[in-house]
Design an enzyme around this catalytic site. Structure first.
Site, PDB file in Angstrom:
ATOM      1  N   LYS A   1       4.620   3.830  -1.296  1.00 59.76           N
ATOM      2  CA  LYS A   1       4.199   3.930   0.085  1.00 59.76           C
ATOM      3  C   LYS A   1       4.321   2.214   0.399  1.00 59.76           C
ATOM      4  CE  LYS A   1       0.268   4.850   3.320  1.00 59.76           C
ATOM      5  NZ  LYS A   1      -0.922   4.696   2.955  1.00 59.76           N
TER       6      LYS A   1
ATOM      7  N   SER B   1      -1.876   7.686   6.414  1.00 63.37           N
ATOM      8  CA  SER B   1      -0.978   7.406   6.893  1.00 63.37           C
ATOM      9  C   SER B   1       0.121   7.498   5.262  1.00 63.37           C
ATOM     10  CB  SER B   1      -1.208   5.833   6.907  1.00 63.37           C
ATOM     11  OG  SER B   1      -1.539   5.237   5.948  1.00 63.37           O
TER      12      SER B   1
ATOM     13  N   SER C   1      -6.155   9.151   3.321  1.00 66.98           N
ATOM     14  CA  SER C   1      -4.512   8.654   3.611  1.00 66.98           C
ATOM     15  C   SER C   1      -3.499   9.302   2.396  1.00 66.98           C
ATOM     16  CB  SER C   1      -4.310   7.385   3.911  1.00 66.98           C
ATOM     17  OG  SER C   1      -4.405   7.423   5.584  1.00 66.98           O
TER      18      SER C   1
END
Length: 461
Positions: free
Chosen positions: A74, A149, A173
């Protein structure tokens, strides 16, 4: 070369690399070709580091735990020489000089990093509709959000672009996009994995964890990144178990709590489980019971204090990190994220102090409540992936974090695994939670369910 291996497990890829039936360079090339083919429609990556991946694959050593297998991170975990944007154009030129601790551990284990995945701006949201780098699409239905996210991770894994990825989870997330994209996402106990070299959302709620297509793959990745980091003030010096030693032992005789009562009744009507979700989770509980688990209802303590306490802490800590930057560059923030940060800045010091004190009380209460259980079970999200068009980011966050954020606040390990599909063909996630530091037991329960079903073997068309 046939790229069907990309849709298999990380473990199978490692076995093939160690058997020298293919080279890490060739596997990396296959992954890069899959990315080139799928990225225009999915937008799962912010940065693809193709040349660096080829160089790392060429130099890879099959003796490492990952043996040259391609993964992703990420885009809030630092990798030396690669921009870490956190999904914001304000950080487009933010190029770190050293690796984050989780990246360092992955590279030491022989990982080949394919690049940095897309995320909700500053990791503060669940739609992954990024105003700077564009929205990530759900591979199961391109008009749906992937969750966030860590939505780029989930989309990339589901589409076979990589074998696994490391995400962050502050209110859900990792687990939310795992549920919405039909993959596995594990949030470890708070302090189990290092956050050094990761851009924060809320320091006392952030967790780093693995995402993969199978429970065993998630266990393998956790094994690599777990452990004490003396340079991270949030890291805890707790022993790290062998997460795969007992993973195939099943659930016979284990005690699993089925969450009922106030945890759900405190929520709004639109936050109750949708019929297809409720049915899938009920079937999963029945399956676990059929496998020999003792499944009994459990009431979680102090449920009415969870949401507001989480909201105060996440907002205030995000505000502390962004205060000066937001004041200087308000127009360079997405409107939904800016408003959430401003709401946090409006909180008072006493309110934050009280929330932190309440959080400490809740962490102890939940650790004690789970002491007699091997795991507890509930849905990961109330609904499956909603349509992206017209989505209110703040409302989506409230709905999709309804069942996940409590376990950031309490710091408990939690995993989302696929447990079915709704009538529209969209994945449903089952959430399992355990007492602190019991990731090995959590993975054992998750693997028992996964082994008895075929949900994790399905791939988007």
């Amino acid at each position: 070369m046939d790229d069907s291996l990309l849709d298999g497990s990380l473990e199978d890829a490692i076995d093939a690399l160690r058997a020298r039936s293919l080279r890490a360079f060739d596997l990396t090339e296959l992954a890069l070709r899959r990315i080139a083919a799928r990225e225009p429609e999915l937008n799962a990556f912010i940065t693809v580091t193709a040349d660096a991946a080829r160089e790392r694959a060429t130099a890879s050593d099959t003796r490492g735990a990952l043996a040259g297998a391609p993964i992703a991170l990420k885009d809030l975990f630092d990798v030396a020489g690669v921009p870490t944007t956190a999904g914001s154009k304000l950080f487009a030129a933010n190029v770190p000089g050293e690796d984050s601790e989780v990246a360092h551990r992955l590279f030491d284990a022989g990982a080949v990093d394919l690049g940095k995945t897309n995320l909700h701006e500053w990791a503060f949201g669940v739609t992954n509709d990024n105003p700077h780098f564009g929205p990530t699409k759900n591979p199961w239905s391109l008009d749906r959000i992937p969750g966030g996210s860590s939505g780029g991770n989930a989309a990339a894994i589901a589409a076979g672009m990589c074998f696994g990825a490391i995400g962050s989870d502050t209110g859900g997330s990792i687990r939310i996009p795992a549920a919405l994209c039909g993959v596995v996402g594990l949030k470890p106990t708070y302090g189990r994995t290092s956050l050094r070299g990761a851009i924060p959302l809320a320091w006392s709620l952030d967790h780093a964890g693995p995402m993969a297509r199978s429970v065993r793959d998630a266990a393998l990745l956790l094994q690599i990144i777990a452990g004490y980091d003396q340079r991270d003030p949030a890291s805890c010096d707790e022993p790290v178990d062998d997460y795969r030693a007992d993973i195939e032992s099943g659930v016979r005789g284990l005690r699993i709590g089925v969450v009922r009562g106030r945890f759900f009744s405190r929520l709004e009507a639109n936050e109750q489980p949708a019929p297809d979700v409720a049915a899938a989770v009920a079937a999963a509980i029945a399956l676990l019971a059929g496998e020999g688990a003792r499944c009994e209802d459990v009431e979680l303590p102090r449920a009415d204090e969870l949401r507001e306490t989480q909201a105060v802490i996440i907002g205030t800590e995000a505000g502390a990190y962004h205060q000066n930057r937001l004041a200087a560059h308000r127009a360079d923030y997405g409107e939904d994220v800016a408003k959430r940060i401003e709401a946090g800045l409006a909180r008072t010091g006493p309110a934050y102090a009280l929330a932190r004190r309440t959080r400490d009380v809740l962490r102890r209460a939940y650790a004690e409540a789970l002491e007699g259980w091997d795991a507890i079970v509930l849905p990961t999200t109330p609904i499956t992936a909603p349509v992206r068009a017209g989505q209110d980011a703040a409302a989506a966050a409230a709905t999709l974090t309804a069942y996940t954020s409590a376990f950031n606040l309490t710091g408990l390990p939690a995993i989302s695994i696929p447990c079915g599909f709704d009538r529209a063909g969209l994945p449903i996630g089952l959430q399992l939670v355990a007492r602190p530091w019991a990731e090995a037991r959590l993975l054992r329960v998750a693997r028992a369910y996964e082994r008895a079903t075929s949900w994790s073997e399905r791939r988007p068309g």
